[in-house]
Design a protein around this motif. Sequence first.
Motif, PDB file in Angstrom:
ATOM      1  N   ALA A 173       0.829  -1.202   0.000  1.00 25.24           N
ATOM      2  CA  ALA A 173       0.000   0.000   0.000  1.00 25.24           C
ATOM      3  C   ALA A 173       0.865   1.253   0.000  1.00 25.24           C
ATOM      4  O   ALA A 173       0.579   2.226  -0.711  1.00 25.24           O
ATOM      5  CB  ALA A 173      -0.936   0.004   1.201  1.00 25.24           C
ATOM      6  N   LEU A 174       1.936   1.245   0.768  1.00 28.51           N
ATOM      7  CA  LEU A 174       2.840   2.393   0.814  1.00 28.51           C
ATOM      8  C   LEU A 174       3.524   2.605  -0.535  1.00 28.51           C
ATOM      9  O   LEU A 174       3.645   3.743  -1.010  1.00 28.51           O
ATOM     10  CB  LEU A 174       3.880   2.209   1.917  1.00 28.51           C
ATOM     11  CG  LEU A 174       4.861   3.359   2.111  1.00 28.51           C
ATOM     12  CD1 LEU A 174       4.125   4.608   2.542  1.00 28.51           C
ATOM     13  CD2 LEU A 174       5.906   2.989   3.131  1.00 28.51           C
ATOM     14  N   ALA A 175       3.943   1.531  -1.179  1.00 28.97           N
ATOM     15  CA  ALA A 175       4.569   1.646  -2.500  1.00 28.97           C
ATOM     16  C   ALA A 175       3.574   2.204  -3.517  1.00 28.97           C
ATOM     17  O   ALA A 175       3.944   3.025  -4.370  1.00 28.97           O
ATOM     18  CB  ALA A 175       5.091   0.284  -2.952  1.00 28.97           C
ATOM     19  N   THR A 176       2.334   1.791  -3.419  1.00 29.73           N
ATOM     20  CA  THR A 176       1.311   2.292  -4.333  1.00 29.73           C
ATOM     21  C   THR A 176       1.069   3.785  -4.114  1.00 29.73           C
ATOM     22  O   THR A 176       0.909   4.545  -5.069  1.00 29.73           O
ATOM     23  CB  THR A 176       0.007   1.501  -4.144  1.00 29.73           C
ATOM     24  OG1 THR A 176       0.294   0.109  -4.253  1.00 29.73           O
ATOM     25  CG2 THR A 176      -1.020   1.881  -5.175  1.00 29.73           C
ATOM     26  N   VAL A 177       1.079   4.217  -2.869  1.00 30.78           N
ATOM     27  CA  VAL A 177       0.898   5.635  -2.566  1.00 30.78           C
ATOM     28  C   VAL A 177       2.084   6.451  -3.073  1.00 30.78           C
ATOM     29  O   VAL A 177       1.909   7.557  -3.611  1.00 30.78           O
ATOM     30  CB  VAL A 177       0.674   5.835  -1.050  1.00 30.78           C
ATOM     31  CG1 VAL A 177       0.740   7.296  -0.672  1.00 30.78           C
ATOM     32  CG2 VAL A 177      -0.663   5.244  -0.635  1.00 30.78           C
ATOM     33  N   ILE A 208       3.930   5.743  -5.671  1.00 30.64           N
ATOM     34  CA  ILE A 208       3.755   5.826  -7.117  1.00 30.64           C
ATOM     35  C   ILE A 208       2.676   6.853  -7.465  1.00 30.64           C
ATOM     36  O   ILE A 208       2.791   7.593  -8.448  1.00 30.64           O
ATOM     37  CB  ILE A 208       3.427   4.439  -7.699  1.00 30.64           C
ATOM     38  CG1 ILE A 208       4.619   3.500  -7.514  1.00 30.64           C
ATOM     39  CG2 ILE A 208       3.050   4.527  -9.169  1.00 30.64           C
ATOM     40  CD1 ILE A 208       4.317   2.054  -7.814  1.00 30.64           C
ATOM     41  N   ALA A 209       1.643   6.923  -6.636  1.00 33.79           N
ATOM     42  CA  ALA A 209       0.588   7.912  -6.874  1.00 33.79           C
ATOM     43  C   ALA A 209       1.128   9.333  -6.746  1.00 33.79           C
ATOM     44  O   ALA A 209       0.699  10.234  -7.479  1.00 33.79           O
ATOM     45  CB  ALA A 209      -0.568   7.689  -5.904  1.00 33.79           C
ATOM     46  N   PHE A 210       2.073   9.556  -5.839  1.00 31.73           N
ATOM     47  CA  PHE A 210       2.679  10.882  -5.740  1.00 31.73           C
ATOM     48  C   PHE A 210       3.485  11.205  -6.991  1.00 31.73           C
ATOM     49  O   PHE A 210       3.554  12.366  -7.407  1.00 31.73           O
ATOM     50  CB  PHE A 210       3.534  11.009  -4.485  1.00 31.73           C
ATOM     51  CG  PHE A 210       2.734  11.313  -3.253  1.00 31.73           C
ATOM     52  CD1 PHE A 210       2.011  12.482  -3.147  1.00 31.73           C
ATOM     53  CD2 PHE A 210       2.704  10.408  -2.207  1.00 31.73           C
ATOM     54  CE1 PHE A 210       1.263  12.759  -2.023  1.00 31.73           C
ATOM     55  CE2 PHE A 210       1.968  10.677  -1.072  1.00 31.73           C
ATOM     56  CZ  PHE A 210       1.235  11.854  -0.977  1.00 31.73           C
ATOM     57  N   GLY A 211       4.094  10.208  -7.608  1.00 29.63           N
ATOM     58  CA  GLY A 211       4.772  10.418  -8.883  1.00 29.63           C
ATOM     59  C   GLY A 211       3.796  10.856  -9.967  1.00 29.63           C
ATOM     60  O   GLY A 211       4.096  11.740 -10.778  1.00 29.63           O
ATOM     61  N   THR A 248      -6.718   4.653 -10.575  1.00 28.02           N
ATOM     62  CA  THR A 248      -6.456   3.214 -10.607  1.00 28.02           C
ATOM     63  C   THR A 248      -5.667   2.773  -9.382  1.00 28.02           C
ATOM     64  O   THR A 248      -5.965   1.726  -8.775  1.00 28.02           O
ATOM     65  CB  THR A 248      -5.699   2.846 -11.891  1.00 28.02           C
ATOM     66  OG1 THR A 248      -6.471   3.261 -13.010  1.00 28.02           O
ATOM     67  CG2 THR A 248      -5.442   1.361 -11.970  1.00 28.02           C
ATOM     68  N   LEU A 249      -4.688   3.571  -8.988  1.00 26.39           N
ATOM     69  CA  LEU A 249      -3.905   3.232  -7.799  1.00 26.39           C
ATOM     70  C   LEU A 249      -4.740   3.342  -6.523  1.00 26.39           C
ATOM     71  O   LEU A 249      -4.543   2.573  -5.578  1.00 26.39           O
ATOM     72  CB  LEU A 249      -2.665   4.122  -7.713  1.00 26.39           C
ATOM     73  CG  LEU A 249      -1.625   3.870  -8.809  1.00 26.39           C
ATOM     74  CD1 LEU A 249      -0.536   4.927  -8.761  1.00 26.39           C
ATOM     75  CD2 LEU A 249      -1.033   2.480  -8.680  1.00 26.39           C
ATOM     76  N   VAL A 308      -7.910   2.595  -6.358  1.00 25.43           N
ATOM     77  CA  VAL A 308      -8.681   1.340  -6.339  1.00 25.43           C
ATOM     78  C   VAL A 308      -7.803   0.199  -5.826  1.00 25.43           C
ATOM     79  O   VAL A 308      -8.250  -0.634  -5.018  1.00 25.43           O
ATOM     80  CB  VAL A 308      -9.244   1.031  -7.739  1.00 25.43           C
ATOM     81  CG1 VAL A 308      -9.831  -0.367  -7.798  1.00 25.43           C
ATOM     82  CG2 VAL A 308     -10.284   2.058  -8.121  1.00 25.43           C
ATOM     83  N   ALA A 309      -6.542   0.169  -6.252  1.00 32.13           N
ATOM     84  CA  ALA A 309      -5.631  -0.886  -5.786  1.00 32.13           C
ATOM     85  C   ALA A 309      -5.413  -0.801  -4.282  1.00 32.13           C
ATOM     86  O   ALA A 309      -5.387  -1.827  -3.592  1.00 32.13           O
ATOM     87  CB  ALA A 309      -4.302  -0.780  -6.522  1.00 32.13           C
ATOM     88  N   VAL A 310      -5.266   0.401  -3.757  1.00 35.00           N
ATOM     89  CA  VAL A 310      -5.079   0.557  -2.306  1.00 35.00           C
ATOM     90  C   VAL A 310      -6.339   0.125  -1.559  1.00 35.00           C
ATOM     91  O   VAL A 310      -6.258  -0.524  -0.510  1.00 35.00           O
ATOM     92  CB  VAL A 310      -4.689   2.010  -1.961  1.00 35.00           C
ATOM     93  CG1 VAL A 310      -4.783   2.267  -0.466  1.00 35.00           C
ATOM     94  CG2 VAL A 310      -3.289   2.310  -2.446  1.00 35.00           C
ATOM     95  N   LEU A 311      -7.503   0.445  -2.092  1.00 37.70           N
ATOM     96  CA  LEU A 311      -8.745   0.006  -1.451  1.00 37.70           C
ATOM     97  C   LEU A 311      -8.844  -1.518  -1.408  1.00 37.70           C
ATOM     98  O   LEU A 311      -9.280  -2.096  -0.403  1.00 37.70           O
ATOM     99  CB  LEU A 311      -9.952   0.593  -2.171  1.00 37.70           C
ATOM    100  CG  LEU A 311     -10.252   2.057  -1.888  1.00 37.70           C
ATOM    101  CD1 LEU A 311     -11.326   2.569  -2.837  1.00 37.70           C
ATOM    102  CD2 LEU A 311     -10.684   2.227  -0.451  1.00 37.70           C
TER     103      LEU A 311
END
Length: 85
Positions: A9-13, A15-18, A41-42, A44-47
């Motif tokens: 989840a942290l890695a996805t967040v 990437i979302a900041f990128g 999309t990210l 949704v992945a975190v959810l």
Amino acid sequence: MIGMFMTAALATVVIAFGALVRLILGPTNPDRVVAVDTINTLTVAVLILLSVLYEQFIFIDVAIVYALLSFVSTLYIAKHIGGEL
């Protein structure tokens, strides 16, 4: 097990900041639309990850509705940029 899901989840967040940087700096409107779609999309992945982590299946329902609204809004913006609206 919890650490693995939180790391994902942290890695996805991160990437979302990128994608957020691309949203702010994007030189054209289509770049910004792609960045917003990536962030959605990210999200949704975190959810989904949080649903598995906390064993709360309501997060999956929220993710499905969020993905549907994201898809419809992306189509609308694409038509607007394309000049069809």
